[in-house]
Design an enzyme around this catalytic site. Structure first.
Site, PDB file in Angstrom:
ATOM      1  N   ARG A 196     -12.762  21.139 -33.502  1.00  0.00           N
ATOM      2  CA  ARG A 196     -12.796  19.810 -32.900  1.00  0.00           C
ATOM      3  C   ARG A 196     -14.185  19.609 -32.326  1.00  0.00           C
ATOM      4  O   ARG A 196     -14.856  20.566 -31.914  1.00  0.00           O
ATOM      5  CB  ARG A 196     -11.738  19.668 -31.805  1.00  0.00           C
ATOM      6  CG  ARG A 196     -10.294  19.871 -32.286  1.00  0.00           C
ATOM      7  CD  ARG A 196      -9.329  19.772 -31.116  1.00  0.00           C
ATOM      8  NE  ARG A 196      -7.933  19.899 -31.521  1.00  0.00           N
ATOM      9  CZ  ARG A 196      -7.251  21.049 -31.518  1.00  0.00           C
ATOM     10  NH1 ARG A 196      -7.855  22.170 -31.110  1.00  0.00           N
ATOM     11  NH2 ARG A 196      -5.996  21.084 -31.906  1.00  0.00           N
ATOM     12  N   LYS A 237      -6.705  22.855 -27.402  1.00  0.00           N
ATOM     13  CA  LYS A 237      -5.723  22.122 -26.600  1.00  0.00           C
ATOM     14  C   LYS A 237      -4.725  23.090 -25.977  1.00  0.00           C
ATOM     15  O   LYS A 237      -4.350  24.088 -26.589  1.00  0.00           O
ATOM     16  CB  LYS A 237      -5.001  21.101 -27.475  1.00  0.00           C
ATOM     17  CG  LYS A 237      -5.888  19.944 -27.936  1.00  0.00           C
ATOM     18  CD  LYS A 237      -5.109  18.923 -28.728  1.00  0.00           C
ATOM     19  CE  LYS A 237      -5.979  17.740 -29.139  1.00  0.00           C
ATOM     20  NZ  LYS A 237      -5.213  16.738 -29.917  1.00  0.00           N
ATOM     21  N   HIS A 258     -14.327  14.488 -36.997  1.00  0.00           N
ATOM     22  CA  HIS A 258     -12.963  14.890 -37.328  1.00  0.00           C
ATOM     23  C   HIS A 258     -12.730  14.865 -38.841  1.00  0.00           C
ATOM     24  O   HIS A 258     -11.837  15.549 -39.339  1.00  0.00           O
ATOM     25  CB  HIS A 258     -11.955  13.988 -36.611  1.00  0.00           C
ATOM     26  CG  HIS A 258     -10.786  14.731 -36.047  1.00  0.00           C
ATOM     27  ND1 HIS A 258     -10.919  15.679 -35.047  1.00  0.00           N
ATOM     28  CD2 HIS A 258      -9.462  14.696 -36.351  1.00  0.00           C
ATOM     29  CE1 HIS A 258      -9.725  16.174 -34.757  1.00  0.00           C
ATOM     30  NE2 HIS A 258      -8.835  15.607 -35.544  1.00  0.00           N
ATOM     31  N   ARG A 275     -13.382  18.233 -40.013  1.00  0.00           N
ATOM     32  CA  ARG A 275     -12.233  19.082 -39.689  1.00  0.00           C
ATOM     33  C   ARG A 275     -11.123  18.877 -40.728  1.00  0.00           C
ATOM     34  O   ARG A 275     -10.515  19.848 -41.215  1.00  0.00           O
ATOM     35  CB  ARG A 275     -11.726  18.759 -38.281  1.00  0.00           C
ATOM     36  CG  ARG A 275     -10.455  19.505 -37.835  1.00  0.00           C
ATOM     37  CD  ARG A 275     -10.221  19.219 -36.358  1.00  0.00           C
ATOM     38  NE  ARG A 275      -8.876  19.524 -35.907  1.00  0.00           N
ATOM     39  CZ  ARG A 275      -8.483  20.719 -35.456  1.00  0.00           C
ATOM     40  NH1 ARG A 275      -9.336  21.728 -35.448  1.00  0.00           N
ATOM     41  NH2 ARG A 275      -7.249  20.903 -35.042  1.00  0.00           N
ATOM     42  N   HIS A 314      -3.249  24.365 -34.243  1.00  0.00           N
ATOM     43  CA  HIS A 314      -2.087  23.491 -34.075  1.00  0.00           C
ATOM     44  C   HIS A 314      -0.942  24.273 -33.443  1.00  0.00           C
ATOM     45  O   HIS A 314      -0.620  25.377 -33.886  1.00  0.00           O
ATOM     46  CB  HIS A 314      -1.627  22.936 -35.428  1.00  0.00           C
ATOM     47  CG  HIS A 314      -2.509  21.858 -35.962  1.00  0.00           C
ATOM     48  ND1 HIS A 314      -2.518  21.479 -37.293  1.00  0.00           N
ATOM     49  CD2 HIS A 314      -3.417  21.043 -35.342  1.00  0.00           C
ATOM     50  CE1 HIS A 314      -3.384  20.502 -37.460  1.00  0.00           C
ATOM     51  NE2 HIS A 314      -3.936  20.220 -36.303  1.00  0.00           N
ATOM     52  N   TYR A 356      -1.533  18.008 -44.308  1.00  0.00           N
ATOM     53  CA  TYR A 356      -2.555  18.371 -45.298  1.00  0.00           C
ATOM     54  C   TYR A 356      -1.938  18.749 -46.639  1.00  0.00           C
ATOM     55  O   TYR A 356      -2.642  18.784 -47.649  1.00  0.00           O
ATOM     56  CB  TYR A 356      -3.425  19.506 -44.757  1.00  0.00           C
ATOM     57  CG  TYR A 356      -4.232  19.066 -43.562  1.00  0.00           C
ATOM     58  CD1 TYR A 356      -5.315  18.204 -43.718  1.00  0.00           C
ATOM     59  CD2 TYR A 356      -3.884  19.459 -42.275  1.00  0.00           C
ATOM     60  CE1 TYR A 356      -6.035  17.760 -42.615  1.00  0.00           C
ATOM     61  CE2 TYR A 356      -4.610  19.030 -41.176  1.00  0.00           C
ATOM     62  CZ  TYR A 356      -5.682  18.178 -41.355  1.00  0.00           C
ATOM     63  OH  TYR A 356      -6.384  17.733 -40.268  1.00  0.00           O
TER      64      TYR A 356
END
Length: 315
Positions: A153, A190, A258, A261, A284, A293
């Site tokens: 990110r 995150k 992004h 990414r 994730h 994806y």
């Protein structure tokens, strides 16, 4: 209104009240009129007071089957709901038949990824006629190569240090750092979850070239990537630099960090088919976030099929 009024008379009475009391524009009133007249056609003369929730659900299914978008169906439901709310004060209704009826969910747009050749060309391109890069350009190349190589990110990239630091002189401890010896980058993503992601050979070479000329940061930090003032680069600056670089490189689409990414994830999945590994590298928390994806992977395979199979398209 008298009891002998037609169904469309009720509609016009409602619209007149909207125009008078709510002072809606003629354009808005016309939109309501179209929605309510379409409802009248769909119910085929069934009186308003006889409509039930099941009827409205059936009608939304019909509209969906006619390939009307979820946003348009939601707008029609809103028009119908307001009308029946008003009508309930004019006559006895068992219930508002639109209550509890929702439009179909809007499909989430697929993330946009570059083709492999476009991604490679973007991150490795140099100004035409130039044999060497400036210090700022070496910094940019290292950033862009790392974004594509490791799927970081942009905030994770901006937060990287040259090495782990415990933090001193008012500086915070490192949230992420590069380890060229092991070929890894460690980042805090995150949920404050730390992960280790491999760094490809081209990105390692670009980082080594940048580190050889990187000046000492002016803010006393250990920041890996620097702004023109010598302070830690911000995500916004990375975004602007990548945009300018993509334009100069002739990339045919608008590029943002992004997108690199997304390109990383899509290209790794196309090559390996290992969804769980891609999930771990992206950081994730749920495999559901990574599964998008697989749709991009299918799009790629479908495109290859269309181009390669002799019977894919009619001649």
């Amino acid at each position: 209104m008298d009891s002998g009024a037609s169904e469309l008379d009720w509609v016009e009475s409602y619209l007149a009240q909207l125009a008078t009391l709510r002072q809606l524009s003629p354009h808005t009133i016309d939109a309501y009129r179209r929605d309510l007249r379409q409802l009248h056609l769909l119910v085929k003369g069934v009186p308003w007071q006889q409509l039930r929730q099941a009827d409205i659900r059936r009608l939304t299914a019909i509209l969906h089957g006619q390939e009307l978008g979820p946003r348009s169906i939601a707008r029609k439901l809103s028009s119908w709901r307001g009308f029946f709310g008003w009508l309930s004060h004019q006559m006895t209704l068992a219930a508002n038949p639109t209550d509890g009826v929702r439009a179909p969910k809007r499909p989430k747009p697929l993330p946009k990824a570059l083709a492999v050749d476009d991604a490679v060309q973007l991150v490795s391109s140099t100004p035409p006629g130039r044999a060497t890069l400036t210090c700022a350009e070496l910094c940019n190349r290292a950033m862009f190569e790392l974004l594509y190589s490791s799927g970081l990110r942009v905030a994770e990239l901006a937060g990287l240090d040259v090495a782990y630091s415990k933090g001193r002189d008012g500086q915070s401890a490192s949230l992420g750092w590069i380890d060229l010896a092991s070929g890894d980058v460690l980042v805090t993503g995150k949920g404050n979850k730390m992960r280790t992601v491999p760094v490809g050979s081209h990105a390692r070479a670009a980082l080594a070239a940048w580190l050889a000329v990187r000046p000492p940061p002016t803010d006393g930090s250990s920041a890996l990537f620097l702004s023109e003032r010598g302070t830690r680069v911000s995500p916004r600056v990375v975004q602007l630099r990548l945009k300018q670089h993509a334009i100069a490189a002739g990339t045919p689409v608008h590029v943002h960090p992004h997108m690199l990414r997304h390109s990383f994830a899509s290209h790794v999945l196309q090559s390996s088919g290992d969804l769980r590994a891609v999930q771990d590298m992206l950081g994730h928390a749920s495999i559901t976030s990574t599964q998008v994806y697989t749709a991009l992977d299918f799009q790629h395979l479908a495109a290859v099929y269309d181009q390669a199979h002799p019977r894919a398209k009619a001649k």
